[in-house]
Enzyme design. Structure first.
Site, PDB file in Angstrom:
ATOM      1  N   HIS A  67       6.962  -8.337  12.277  1.00  0.00           N
ATOM      2  CA  HIS A  67       6.747  -9.786  12.414  1.00  0.00           C
ATOM      3  C   HIS A  67       8.035 -10.399  12.963  1.00  0.00           C
ATOM      4  O   HIS A  67       8.022 -11.146  13.936  1.00  0.00           O
ATOM      5  CB  HIS A  67       6.360 -10.362  11.056  1.00  0.00           C
ATOM      6  CG  HIS A  67       6.188 -11.849  11.033  1.00  0.00           C
ATOM      7  ND1 HIS A  67       5.175 -12.497  11.701  1.00  0.00           N
ATOM      8  CD2 HIS A  67       6.911 -12.825  10.415  1.00  0.00           C
ATOM      9  CE1 HIS A  67       5.287 -13.816  11.481  1.00  0.00           C
ATOM     10  NE2 HIS A  67       6.327 -14.033  10.722  1.00  0.00           N
ATOM     11  N   HIS A  98      12.303 -13.565   5.534  1.00  0.00           N
ATOM     12  CA  HIS A  98      12.603 -13.632   6.970  1.00  0.00           C
ATOM     13  C   HIS A  98      12.973 -15.052   7.362  1.00  0.00           C
ATOM     14  O   HIS A  98      12.873 -15.966   6.555  1.00  0.00           O
ATOM     15  CB  HIS A  98      11.467 -13.056   7.812  1.00  0.00           C
ATOM     16  CG  HIS A  98      10.193 -13.861   7.817  1.00  0.00           C
ATOM     17  ND1 HIS A  98       9.413 -14.047   6.700  1.00  0.00           N
ATOM     18  CD2 HIS A  98       9.561 -14.520   8.825  1.00  0.00           C
ATOM     19  CE1 HIS A  98       8.356 -14.772   7.014  1.00  0.00           C
ATOM     20  NE2 HIS A  98       8.425 -15.087   8.296  1.00  0.00           N
ATOM     21  N   ASP A 132       5.515 -12.468   5.640  1.00  0.00           N
ATOM     22  CA  ASP A 132       4.488 -12.492   6.690  1.00  0.00           C
ATOM     23  C   ASP A 132       4.270 -11.101   7.295  1.00  0.00           C
ATOM     24  O   ASP A 132       3.838 -10.984   8.446  1.00  0.00           O
ATOM     25  CB  ASP A 132       4.883 -13.460   7.810  1.00  0.00           C
ATOM     26  CG  ASP A 132       4.807 -14.913   7.364  1.00  0.00           C
ATOM     27  OD1 ASP A 132       4.349 -15.174   6.243  1.00  0.00           O
ATOM     28  OD2 ASP A 132       5.217 -15.787   8.165  1.00  0.00           O
ATOM     29  N   ASP A 181       9.178 -21.996   8.049  1.00  0.00           N
ATOM     30  CA  ASP A 181       8.214 -22.234   6.966  1.00  0.00           C
ATOM     31  C   ASP A 181       8.506 -21.353   5.752  1.00  0.00           C
ATOM     32  O   ASP A 181       7.802 -21.425   4.741  1.00  0.00           O
ATOM     33  CB  ASP A 181       6.765 -22.048   7.451  1.00  0.00           C
ATOM     34  CG  ASP A 181       6.459 -20.634   7.919  1.00  0.00           C
ATOM     35  OD1 ASP A 181       7.237 -20.087   8.728  1.00  0.00           O
ATOM     36  OD2 ASP A 181       5.436 -20.064   7.476  1.00  0.00           O
ATOM     37  N   HIS A 182       9.559 -20.534   5.826  1.00  0.00           N
ATOM     38  CA  HIS A 182       9.957 -19.696   4.689  1.00  0.00           C
ATOM     39  C   HIS A 182      11.348 -20.045   4.160  1.00  0.00           C
ATOM     40  O   HIS A 182      11.670 -19.698   3.024  1.00  0.00           O
ATOM     41  CB  HIS A 182       9.893 -18.210   5.069  1.00  0.00           C
ATOM     42  CG  HIS A 182       8.487 -17.783   5.384  1.00  0.00           C
ATOM     43  ND1 HIS A 182       7.729 -17.022   4.539  1.00  0.00           N
ATOM     44  CD2 HIS A 182       7.688 -18.087   6.441  1.00  0.00           C
ATOM     45  CE1 HIS A 182       6.518 -16.854   5.060  1.00  0.00           C
ATOM     46  NE2 HIS A 182       6.472 -17.491   6.225  1.00  0.00           N
ATOM     47  N   HIS A 228      11.933 -17.440   9.435  1.00  0.00           N
ATOM     48  CA  HIS A 228      11.089 -18.525   9.955  1.00  0.00           C
ATOM     49  C   HIS A 228      11.187 -19.794   9.091  1.00  0.00           C
ATOM     50  O   HIS A 228      11.263 -19.702   7.866  1.00  0.00           O
ATOM     51  CB  HIS A 228       9.628 -18.060  10.061  1.00  0.00           C
ATOM     52  CG  HIS A 228       9.397 -17.161  11.238  1.00  0.00           C
ATOM     53  ND1 HIS A 228       8.357 -16.259  11.304  1.00  0.00           N
ATOM     54  CD2 HIS A 228      10.087 -17.014  12.399  1.00  0.00           C
ATOM     55  CE1 HIS A 228       8.411 -15.606  12.455  1.00  0.00           C
ATOM     56  NE2 HIS A 228       9.457 -16.041  13.135  1.00  0.00           N
ATOM     57  N   HIS A 270       1.095 -16.416   3.080  1.00  0.00           N
ATOM     58  CA  HIS A 270       0.090 -17.391   3.539  1.00  0.00           C
ATOM     59  C   HIS A 270      -1.292 -17.085   2.974  1.00  0.00           C
ATOM     60  O   HIS A 270      -1.625 -15.926   2.702  1.00  0.00           O
ATOM     61  CB  HIS A 270      -0.027 -17.368   5.076  1.00  0.00           C
ATOM     62  CG  HIS A 270       1.174 -17.900   5.792  1.00  0.00           C
ATOM     63  ND1 HIS A 270       1.278 -19.209   6.212  1.00  0.00           N
ATOM     64  CD2 HIS A 270       2.317 -17.291   6.172  1.00  0.00           C
ATOM     65  CE1 HIS A 270       2.445 -19.384   6.822  1.00  0.00           C
ATOM     66  NE2 HIS A 270       3.105 -18.226   6.814  1.00  0.00           N
TER      67      HIS A 270
END
Ligand code: ZN
Ligand code: FE
Length: 264
Positions: free
Chosen positions: A120, A62, A137, A66-67, A64, A175
């Site tokens: 998400h 996805h 996530d 942080d990915h 985001h 995570h």
């Protein structure tokens, strides 16, 4: 033996406070690795150097940061295909994959099925193959991602789809949230003996500095309240919290998710 039954060697690379970037070793060429959700480039590059490996591909679940944040820098390492969902917010991808499609790397001996798992985010996907699930996530151990874009009906359907995969599927989440998730899970189901036992095990591995992941779907089905929205104990706890009767699993999910959002 089909390549799907090949047991994968997968190692975690830690990023930020609690992200895992998963590095999948090619069963055919173990020094070639595929990175899942590289939010940062530096720790991936360090691990490639340490292990003498090279990066063969990048899988993205996805959009985001942080990915996907490490993708531009990792692409500088060479001609690295970047596979991700249909989402304009993922500008670096070289191949778009959709629900039900396969994503094959014949030279690496790797093959994944794409599962659309909206909730998400709306375009969130998971990669499933070789008895392993890379779910970003969407599903965490003993929990699930926050519902930023989807509805409870959508996200519950996504989690239900994952729940139907084989029980021995290894679950690689984005995570390390397991310990905090278990505190919530045991608030919903204080007498869940599988969750209590798991909590002890997670405390031990975390105290030793090790990841709690991967989990397995068989374990998640027993301990994760978000995969248990049709369980009478979970339904009763959600109804008590909501102060109204709940009969639909999606409504139970919605109450649990909102409850967890407020939970400290
Ligand atoms: Zn996310
Ligand atoms: Fe994340």
């Amino acid at each position: 033996m089909s390549i799907h039954s090949t047991h994968l060697n997968v190692r975690p690379v830690r990023a930020f406070a609690d992200n895992y970037i998963w590095l999948i070793e090619s069963p055919q060429a173990p020094k070639q690795v595929v990175a899942v959700d590289p939010g940062e480039a530096a720790p991936v590059i360090a691990e490639l150097r340490r292990s003498g490996s090279s990066l063969a591909a990048i899988l993205l679940t996805h959009h985001h940061p942080d990915h996907i944040g490490g993708v531009p820098e990792l692409k500088l390492l060479g001609d690295v295909p970047v596979i991700g969902p249909d989402d304009a917010r993922i500008t670096q991808r070289t191949r778009t994959v959709r629900d039900g499609e396969r994503c094959d790397f014949p030279k690496l001996g790797l093959s994944f099925e794409i599962l659309a798992v909206p909730g998400h985010t709306l375009s969130h996907i998971a990669f499933w193959g070789h008895g392993a699930l890379f779910c970003g996530d969407t599903l965490f151990s003993a929990g699930c991602g926050r519902m930023f874009e989807g509805t409870p009906t959508q996200m519950n359907a996504s989690l239900t789809k994952l729940r139907e995969l084989p029980a021995d599927t290894r679950v690689f989440c984005g995570h390390e949230y397991t310990a905090a998730n278990l505190r919530f899970a045991l608030t919903v189901e204080p007498a869940n003996s599988a969750a209590l036992e798991y909590q002890g095990g997670v405390q031990r591995v975390r105290a030793a500095g090790d990841p709690s992941l991967p989990s397995t779907l068989g374990l998640e089905v027993r301990v994760n309240p978000f995969l248990r929205c049709d369980n009478p104990t979970v339904m009763a706890a959600a109804a008590l919290h909501a102060g109204k009767p709940l009969s639909e699993a999606a409504d139970v999910f919605g109450v649990l998710r909102a409850w967890k959002d407020q939970f400290r």
